[in-house]
Design a protein around this motif. Structure first.
Motif, PDB file in Angstrom:
ATOM      1  N   LYS A  13       0.825  -1.195   0.000  1.00 28.01           N
ATOM      2  CA  LYS A  13       0.000   0.000   0.000  1.00 28.01           C
ATOM      3  C   LYS A  13       0.874   1.265   0.000  1.00 28.01           C
ATOM      4  CE  LYS A  13      -3.842  -2.234   2.386  1.00 28.01           C
ATOM      5  NZ  LYS A  13      -4.745  -2.210   3.562  1.00 28.01           N
ATOM      6  N   PRO A  14       0.313   2.391  -0.466  1.00 23.05           N
ATOM      7  CA  PRO A  14       1.078   3.641  -0.518  1.00 23.05           C
ATOM      8  C   PRO A  14       1.737   4.021   0.805  1.00 23.05           C
ATOM      9  CG  PRO A  14      -0.947   3.897  -1.736  1.00 23.05           C
ATOM     10  CD  PRO A  14      -1.031   2.553  -1.063  1.00 23.05           C
ATOM     11  N   ALA A  15       1.038   3.802   1.909  1.00 22.83           N
ATOM     12  CA  ALA A  15       1.606   4.167   3.209  1.00 22.83           C
ATOM     13  C   ALA A  15       2.908   3.427   3.485  1.00 22.83           C
ATOM     14  CB  ALA A  15       0.599   3.866   4.321  1.00 22.83           C
ATOM     15  N   ASP A  16       3.071   2.255   2.863  1.00 19.62           N
ATOM     16  CA  ASP A  16       4.264   1.438   3.095  1.00 19.62           C
ATOM     17  C   ASP A  16       5.395   1.730   2.121  1.00 19.62           C
ATOM     18  OD1 ASP A  16       3.034   0.012   5.215  1.00 19.62           O
ATOM     19  OD2 ASP A  16       1.982  -1.256   3.771  1.00 19.62           O
ATOM     20  N   TYR A  17       5.061   2.273   0.932  1.00 14.62           N
ATOM     21  CA  TYR A  17       6.132   2.469  -0.042  1.00 14.62           C
ATOM     22  C   TYR A  17       6.441   3.928  -0.375  1.00 14.62           C
ATOM     23  CZ  TYR A  17       2.803   3.352  -3.921  1.00 14.62           C
ATOM     24  OH  TYR A  17       1.840   3.877  -4.742  1.00 14.62           O
ATOM     25  N   LEU A  18       5.540   4.860  -0.054  1.00 16.22           N
ATOM     26  CA  LEU A  18       5.735   6.236  -0.499  1.00 16.22           C
ATOM     27  C   LEU A  18       7.003   6.873   0.054  1.00 16.22           C
ATOM     28  CD1 LEU A  18       2.157   7.816  -0.549  1.00 16.22           C
ATOM     29  CD2 LEU A  18       3.666   7.344  -2.484  1.00 16.22           C
ATOM     30  N   GLY A  19       7.295   6.620   1.337  1.00 17.97           N
ATOM     31  CA  GLY A  19       8.492   7.210   1.925  1.00 17.97           C
ATOM     32  C   GLY A  19       9.748   6.757   1.216  1.00 17.97           C
ATOM     33  N   PHE A  20       9.852   5.456   0.994  1.00 20.11           N
ATOM     34  CA  PHE A  20      11.014   4.925   0.284  1.00 20.11           C
ATOM     35  C   PHE A  20      11.057   5.441  -1.149  1.00 20.11           C
ATOM     36  CE2 PHE A  20      12.564   1.783  -2.757  1.00 20.11           C
ATOM     37  CZ  PHE A  20      13.877   1.641  -2.341  1.00 20.11           C
ATOM     38  N   ALA A  21       9.900   5.426  -1.826  1.00 16.40           N
ATOM     39  CA  ALA A  21       9.857   5.869  -3.218  1.00 16.40           C
ATOM     40  C   ALA A  21      10.287   7.325  -3.351  1.00 16.40           C
ATOM     41  CB  ALA A  21       8.446   5.676  -3.771  1.00 16.40           C
ATOM     42  N   HIS A  22       9.883   8.145  -2.381  1.00 18.74           N
ATOM     43  CA  HIS A  22      10.266   9.559  -2.422  1.00 18.74           C
ATOM     44  C   HIS A  22      11.777   9.705  -2.268  1.00 18.74           C
ATOM     45  CE1 HIS A  22       9.968  13.878  -1.900  1.00 18.74           C
ATOM     46  NE2 HIS A  22      10.682  13.775  -0.801  1.00 18.74           N
ATOM     47  N   ARG A  23      12.347   8.978  -1.306  1.00 20.96           N
ATOM     48  CA  ARG A  23      13.798   9.068  -1.087  1.00 20.96           C
ATOM     49  C   ARG A  23      14.588   8.542  -2.279  1.00 20.96           C
ATOM     50  NH1 ARG A  23      11.952   7.287   3.925  1.00 20.96           N
ATOM     51  NH2 ARG A  23      12.521   5.124   3.461  1.00 20.96           N
ATOM     52  N   ALA A  24      14.020   7.569  -2.979  1.00 21.28           N
ATOM     53  CA  ALA A  24      14.713   6.964  -4.118  1.00 21.28           C
ATOM     54  C   ALA A  24      14.392   7.668  -5.433  1.00 21.28           C
ATOM     55  CB  ALA A  24      14.332   5.487  -4.222  1.00 21.28           C
ATOM     56  N   GLY A  25      13.550   8.694  -5.379  1.00 24.70           N
ATOM     57  CA  GLY A  25      13.204   9.422  -6.596  1.00 24.70           C
ATOM     58  C   GLY A  25      12.302   8.643  -7.531  1.00 24.70           C
ATOM     59  N   LEU A  26      11.485   7.752  -6.986  1.00 25.97           N
ATOM     60  CA  LEU A  26      10.643   6.886  -7.811  1.00 25.97           C
ATOM     61  C   LEU A  26       9.185   7.336  -7.887  1.00 25.97           C
ATOM     62  CD1 LEU A  26      11.942   3.402  -6.567  1.00 25.97           C
ATOM     63  CD2 LEU A  26      12.543   4.579  -8.692  1.00 25.97           C
ATOM     64  N   ASN A  27       8.804   8.297  -7.061  1.00 29.79           N
ATOM     65  CA  ASN A  27       7.399   8.701  -7.018  1.00 29.79           C
ATOM     66  C   ASN A  27       6.863   9.128  -8.377  1.00 29.79           C
ATOM     67  OD1 ASN A  27       6.854   8.159  -4.383  1.00 29.79           O
ATOM     68  ND2 ASN A  27       6.947  10.271  -3.655  1.00 29.79           N
ATOM     69  N   SER A  28       7.632   9.943  -9.074  1.00 31.68           N
ATOM     70  CA  SER A  28       7.176  10.458 -10.357  1.00 31.68           C
ATOM     71  C   SER A  28       6.944   9.326 -11.345  1.00 31.68           C
ATOM     72  CB  SER A  28       8.202  11.447 -10.918  1.00 31.68           C
ATOM     73  OG  SER A  28       7.768  11.978 -12.154  1.00 31.68           O
ATOM     74  N   GLY A  29       7.849   8.345 -11.366  1.00 31.55           N
ATOM     75  CA  GLY A  29       7.702   7.216 -12.283  1.00 31.55           C
ATOM     76  C   GLY A  29       6.461   6.398 -11.989  1.00 31.55           C
ATOM     77  N   ILE A  30       6.195   6.167 -10.707  1.00 32.19           N
ATOM     78  CA  ILE A  30       5.006   5.406 -10.311  1.00 32.19           C
ATOM     79  C   ILE A  30       3.749   6.156 -10.722  1.00 32.19           C
ATOM     80  CG2 ILE A  30       3.689   4.573  -8.324  1.00 32.19           C
ATOM     81  CD1 ILE A  30       6.404   4.068  -6.938  1.00 32.19           C
ATOM     82  N   GLU A  31       3.749   7.475 -10.516  1.00 29.01           N
ATOM     83  CA  GLU A  31       2.581   8.269 -10.861  1.00 29.01           C
ATOM     84  C   GLU A  31       2.343   8.311 -12.369  1.00 29.01           C
ATOM     85  OE1 GLU A  31       2.856  12.132  -9.089  1.00 29.01           O
ATOM     86  OE2 GLU A  31       1.644  11.456  -7.397  1.00 29.01           O
ATOM     87  N   LYS A  32       3.415   8.368 -13.145  1.00 24.82           N
ATOM     88  CA  LYS A  32       3.260   8.365 -14.600  1.00 24.82           C
ATOM     89  C   LYS A  32       2.576   7.081 -15.065  1.00 24.82           C
ATOM     90  CE  LYS A  32       7.411  11.129 -15.407  1.00 24.82           C
ATOM     91  NZ  LYS A  32       8.822  11.104 -15.883  1.00 24.82           N
ATOM     92  N   LEU A  33       3.010   5.957 -14.522  1.00 20.08           N
ATOM     93  CA  LEU A  33       2.406   4.679 -14.894  1.00 20.08           C
ATOM     94  C   LEU A  33       0.940   4.633 -14.488  1.00 20.08           C
ATOM     95  CD1 LEU A  33       5.280   2.220 -13.894  1.00 20.08           C
ATOM     96  CD2 LEU A  33       4.576   2.856 -16.209  1.00 20.08           C
ATOM     97  N   ALA A  34       0.630   5.135 -13.294  1.00 20.08           N
ATOM     98  CA  ALA A  34      -0.751   5.134 -12.817  1.00 20.08           C
ATOM     99  C   ALA A  34      -1.637   6.027 -13.688  1.00 20.08           C
ATOM    100  CB  ALA A  34      -0.812   5.597 -11.365  1.00 20.08           C
ATOM    101  N   LEU A  35      -1.106   7.176 -14.089  1.00 17.23           N
ATOM    102  CA  LEU A  35      -1.873   8.102 -14.923  1.00 17.23           C
ATOM    103  C   LEU A  35      -2.141   7.496 -16.296  1.00 17.23           C
ATOM    104  CD1 LEU A  35      -3.166  10.869 -15.231  1.00 17.23           C
ATOM    105  CD2 LEU A  35      -0.921  11.796 -15.837  1.00 17.23           C
ATOM    106  N   LEU A  36      -1.117   6.877 -16.879  1.00 14.05           N
ATOM    107  CA  LEU A  36      -1.301   6.241 -18.180  1.00 14.05           C
ATOM    108  C   LEU A  36      -2.282   5.082 -18.090  1.00 14.05           C
ATOM    109  CD1 LEU A  36       2.394   6.264 -19.459  1.00 14.05           C
ATOM    110  CD2 LEU A  36       0.518   7.742 -20.196  1.00 14.05           C
ATOM    111  N   ARG A  37      -2.219   4.345 -16.980  1.00  9.00           N
ATOM    112  CA  ARG A  37      -3.158   3.246 -16.783  1.00  9.00           C
ATOM    113  C   ARG A  37      -4.587   3.773 -16.680  1.00  9.00           C
ATOM    114  NH1 ARG A  37      -2.378  -1.812 -14.701  1.00  9.00           N
ATOM    115  NH2 ARG A  37      -0.509  -1.708 -15.997  1.00  9.00           N
TER     116      ARG A  37
END
Length: 218
Positions: A13-37
């Protein structure tokens, strides 16, 4: 909402991965995939004659990604029926920090027919007008705010004034995080007609056939 799966297929769930994704610079990539989906799903719903609005969370990072934003705008030109049914949702803290460049991006999106929602609204200590003039149509107010009151400086706006306050500004109120019957009763008592929360149903993934059909349509 974006939910990831690990190698074993377990949902993260987002609550479990968002912190790590933000630190790793992955948030934007995840959001792009979600938007395209989301766009693919809208295409499939449109093909089935069942087009209806989809709300999707968007961060300031994605809005400020010039390359992706211009590509996205170009892809959405000529698909106003889809644009009208894709509601881009920003949290209140993010929207309160929008700069002129962000507002210009909203202008561009609004011209294509997009509307916007403000998520997790718990106070009125911000200027809503620049967002309303650019297509803000919905405010999502947590259920507990209707019990505790909407923050307004050192005071709180009582429950019976929250819905009229936003509706007078042309905004539709959605009560979210409705987890039990008590929260639902409070919302209904205030005449709110839209709500979401686990009381109604646990979150479910999009059906596989819709995604596969959408992928072929794209």
């Amino acid at each position: 909402f974006s939910r990831l799966r690990d190698e074993a297929g377990t949902i993260i769930k987002p609550a479990d991965y968002l912190g790590f994704a933000h630190r790793a610079g992955l948030n934007s990539g995840i959001e792009k995939l979600a938007l395209l989906r989301a766009i693919h799903v809208l295409q499939q719903l449109d093909a089935r004659g069942k087009l209806s609005p989809i709300f999707i969370n968007v961060s300031q990072e994605l809005l400020s990604d010039g390359h992706f934003f211009s590509t996205f705008i170009e892809a959405m030109k000529g698909t106003r029926n889809l644009s009208h049914n894709l509601v881009l949702e920003f949290s209140q803290p993010i929207a309160a920090a929008f700069d002129e460049r962000d507002l210009e991006s909203l202008d561009t999106l609004a011209r294509l027919g997009f509307t916007f929602a403000l998520d997790d609204v718990d106070h009125v200590e911000m200027d809503f007008e620049p967002l309303i003039s650019r297509g803000l149509a919905f405010v999502k107010v947590p259920a507990d705010v209707f019990s505790q009151g909407l923050i307004a400086g050192e005071a709180r706006i009582p429950a019976d004034e929250i819905r009229p306050l936003f509706e007078d500004a042309g905004l539709q109120v959605i009560v979210h995080r409705i987890a039990d019957e008590t929260a639902l009763d409070v919302a209904l008592a205030q005449g709110v007609v839209f709500g979401q929360g686990n009381l109604f149903a646990e979150p479910k993934p999009i059906k596989a056939d819709v995604l596969s059909d959408a992928g072929r349509a794209a």
